[in-house]
Design an enzyme around this catalytic site. Structure first.
Site, PDB file in Angstrom:
ATOM      1  N   ASP A 173       2.473   0.206  -4.842  1.00 43.96           N
ATOM      2  CA  ASP A 173       2.238   0.845  -3.163  1.00 43.96           C
ATOM      3  C   ASP A 173       1.280   1.835  -3.368  1.00 43.96           C
ATOM      4  OD1 ASP A 173       4.009  -0.638  -1.397  1.00 43.96           O
ATOM      5  OD2 ASP A 173       5.644   0.242  -2.184  1.00 43.96           O
ATOM      6  N   LEU A 174       1.463   2.674  -4.259  1.00 42.55           N
ATOM      7  CA  LEU A 174       0.409   3.956  -4.143  1.00 42.55           C
ATOM      8  C   LEU A 174      -0.997   3.198  -4.659  1.00 42.55           C
ATOM      9  CD1 LEU A 174       3.019   6.689  -5.936  1.00 42.55           C
ATOM     10  CD2 LEU A 174       2.146   6.551  -3.557  1.00 42.55           C
TER      11      LEU A 174
END
Length: 389
Positions: A173-174
């Site tokens: 996600d990051l």
């Protein structure tokens, strides 16, 4: 201080982490970020806990707090005609729109990207999915751990090939958020030349494959499939985590010059059998680990780190997060910020990882806003778009 993006308005329709992280990165750089949330419950991460902080009825999930600083919040029901009109007026004012709906959802709401850009031709749209917008599995929903597994990262992480492990932060996600923000900045630069916005697409799958690094070319070029092998580097030796008298230390002997320094410090020959060159050491990793841990065995960690520093050999400890945030070096890099939350009061948050300097002085934006409560800025934002009508 004014940030480099202080003339940019970002409309954040995303939830969970990848999109909100991209929007927060732009907010950290001065952009005005307007977070659009569903009425009643808001972003999914508002409920992702424990831990929660605050009194009953005003609780906030620390997960939400990690990805939503420097934003304003408005709640809009995108199926409601009046709320949809407010959204479209926000689109008129925006430079960037971020969304991570499943493919086709915006079209069904009558908010397809073609329609949005027809309304605002200068709009840059960042669209993030789990596995891509097209292809045989383009419609799959994306969650971080599933993406870590599907994109190969878990096969490279763990104590060995039979022990796949997820990375301890939601790295897929990051990374998708970081790649997305990077793409948006390129699209804004292109818009300066063309006058028109473009669509930037990325995915959790793309982001993880994008950081395969040498493990990717290890397969595509050399035909070797990388596997998890614990805390030791597959191509550099000695490079990893080693036991000492009272714990562990890490070393990174990344060149033959560093190997010679290491050997001098511990009074051994750099030309030991099977260890004279890095390829030899990498091929004889178990033998090298045994040698290094034998040399480290009499040394307490702090004394060993001092000895390695004196020898010029890169080394370090494994810190817990409380130790990281108490470390003076962390604070010195601006990685902690203080904000005033509307219900929680004073908060210390992890800060943005970029600093800016001009003419010898730091010009990093230093005035940060706390993550918003649900619909905290709804009234003001509705007035703002009405005034622009």
């Amino acid at each position: 201080m004014r940030g480099p993006l202080d003339d940019v308005v970002v409309l954040d329709l995303s939830r969970a982490l990848a999109g909100p992280h991209a929007a927060m990165m732009m907010g950290d750089l001065g952009a005005r970020v307007i977070k659009v949330e569903a009425p009643g419950h808001g972003d999914d991460t508002r409920g992702w806990g424990p831990p929660f902080v605050g009194e009953e009825g005003q609780r906030e999930a620390t997960y939400f707090l990690s990805a939503n600083r420097n934003k304003e919040s408005i709640t809009l029901d995108l199926k409601d005609t009046d709320d949809k009109d407010v959204l479209l007026r926000l689109v008129d004012r925006a430079d960037v729109l971020i969304e991570n709906f499943r493919t086709g959802v915006l079209d069904r709401l009558g908010l397809g990207i073609d329609e949005l850009q027809a309304r605002n031709p200068r709009l840059v749209v960042l669209s993030i999915t789990g596995f891509g917008h097209d292809g045989p599995e383009g419609g799959r929903s994306g969650y971080d751990q599933i993406a870590q597994g599907e994109a190969g990262l878990m096969s490279l992480t763990g104590s060995g090939p039979d022990d796949p492990q997820r990375v301890g932060t939601p790295i897929a996600d990051l990374l998708a958020g970081m790649y997305g923000a990077y793409g948006v900045l390129a699209a804004l630069h292109e818009r300066d030349r063309t006058g028109r916005g473009t669509v930037v697409r990325t995915s959790l799958l793309s982001a993880v494959v994008g950081v395969h690094g040498f493990q990717g070319t290890r397969w595509t070029v050399a035909g070797e499939v990388g596997r998890a092998q614990g805390n030791h580097h597959p191509s550099i030796s000695p490079y990893g985590l080693f036991r000492c008298a009272d714990g562990t230390v890490q070393i990174a002997v990344g060149s033959e010059g560093l190997w010679r320094r290491f050997c001098t410090a511990f009074d051994i020959s750099p030309d030991l059998d099977g260890m004279a060159t890095n390829p030899e050491r990498a091929a004889n990793r178990e033998k090298v680990v045994e040698l290094v841990e034998g040399l480290f065995a009499p040394w307490p960690a702090e004394e060993l780190l001092a000895k390695l520093a004196e020898a010029g050999v890169p080394a370090g400890k494994v810190r817990s997060l409380d130790e990281v945030y108490a470390w003076e070096q962390t604070a010195s890099q601006g990685l902690l910020i203080d904000v005033d939350h509307s219900t929680l009061g004073h908060l210390t948050l992890p800060g943005p990882p970029l600093r800016f300097f001009a003419e010898g002085a730091e010009v990093t934006p230093s005035d940060h806003a706390a993550p918003p409560t649900l619909d905290q800025h709804g009234s003001q934002l509705r007035t703002w778009v009405a005034d622009q009508a």
